[in-house]
Design a protein around this motif. Sequence first.
Motif, PDB file in Angstrom:
ATOM      1  N   SER A 269       0.826  -1.204   0.000  1.00 14.77           N
ATOM      2  CA  SER A 269       0.000   0.000   0.000  1.00 14.77           C
ATOM      3  C   SER A 269       0.865   1.261   0.000  1.00 14.77           C
ATOM      4  CB  SER A 269      -0.909   0.009   1.230  1.00 14.77           C
ATOM      5  OG  SER A 269      -0.114   0.166   2.406  1.00 14.77           O
TER       6      SER A 269
ATOM      7  N   LYS B 154      -4.508   0.692 -10.839  1.00 16.00           N
ATOM      8  CA  LYS B 154      -5.017   1.043  -9.517  1.00 16.00           C
ATOM      9  C   LYS B 154      -6.467   0.588  -9.394  1.00 16.00           C
ATOM     10  CE  LYS B 154      -1.986   5.057  -8.950  1.00 16.00           C
ATOM     11  NZ  LYS B 154      -1.904   6.522  -8.707  1.00 16.00           N
TER      12      LYS B 154
ATOM     13  N   ARG C 237      -9.838   0.676  -7.087  1.00 15.33           N
ATOM     14  CA  ARG C 237     -10.452   1.456  -6.015  1.00 15.33           C
ATOM     15  C   ARG C 237     -10.720   0.585  -4.788  1.00 15.33           C
ATOM     16  NH1 ARG C 237     -13.095   6.299  -6.275  1.00 15.33           N
ATOM     17  NH2 ARG C 237     -13.143   6.167  -8.565  1.00 15.33           N
ATOM     18  N   GLY C 238     -10.211   1.015  -3.655  1.00 11.34           N
ATOM     19  CA  GLY C 238     -10.461   0.307  -2.407  1.00 11.34           C
ATOM     20  C   GLY C 238      -9.607  -0.924  -2.189  1.00 11.34           C
ATOM     21  N   LYS C 239      -8.763  -1.273  -3.155  1.00 10.05           N
ATOM     22  CA  LYS C 239      -7.943  -2.479  -3.026  1.00 10.05           C
ATOM     23  C   LYS C 239      -6.450  -2.185  -3.074  1.00 10.05           C
ATOM     24  CE  LYS C 239     -11.298  -5.796  -4.865  1.00 10.05           C
ATOM     25  NZ  LYS C 239     -11.536  -6.872  -5.879  1.00 10.05           N
ATOM     26  N   GLY C 240      -6.057  -1.272  -3.931  1.00  7.30           N
ATOM     27  CA  GLY C 240      -4.636  -0.984  -4.095  1.00  7.30           C
ATOM     28  C   GLY C 240      -4.234  -1.032  -5.547  1.00  7.30           C
TER      29      GLY C 240
END
Length: 239
Positions: free
Chosen positions: A30, A60, A62-65
């Motif tokens: 992250s 990328k 969203r919300g995961k990396g």
Amino acid sequence: MKINKYKHIYEELAAKMKDGIFQPGELIPSENELAQQYETSRETIRKALTLLSQNGYIQKLRGKGSVVLDTSRAIFPVSGLVSFKELAEQMKGPVTTRVEEFGLIKPEPFLQHQLQCNAKDDTWKVTRTRAFDDERVILDKDFLLKKFIPDLTEEICKDSIYSYIEQELGLTISFAKKEIVVESCTEEDKQYLDLNGFLHVVVVKNYVYLDDASLFQYTESRHRLDKFRFVDFARRQTT
């Protein structure tokens, strides 16, 4: 020449992806983890990740990396502006460069038109062959204006002209216009390439500019038809 920290981080992460330390489909650490690892700000990490995304190394989520993309097919990018040495570092197997011709010339009308110069402008002519597994499959013909590149040596040409221009001369290579065509093999192609019976070559013509929009180089990179695919990574820009 000092390199920006985010570019250094970008190069390290890209190298890990090329070397298989980060595998396609795997999430990289992250932003917080990378910031701690490199002892820098999240903003610097974001810049490095943005560069990785723009060059097709990651996506990328969203919300995961950020997930690693498969870069193994990106061998000769159409729109990228990189040196052959940088490309060779990504390839498997022995890759060698041989300088076939090197010296100063006065440009004839064709080169005057390509380089937007006149007959009195001294021009470096560099002809190099690129061999893969001892087969000469690329013929690079470079023409560089001496008024921008005052000193050049055969040893520099064997290594990397772009590294010399950027790191030693402190110039910034900014952009290029490219044209890709298929042409019949010339006598020069027959002399320098292992054509294996092919009658045509793929020719990538480059017009390369510095950051002040000065045209300083014209290049013809002539490739044996069967050996290379020209690929590009395209990312849609939204408004």
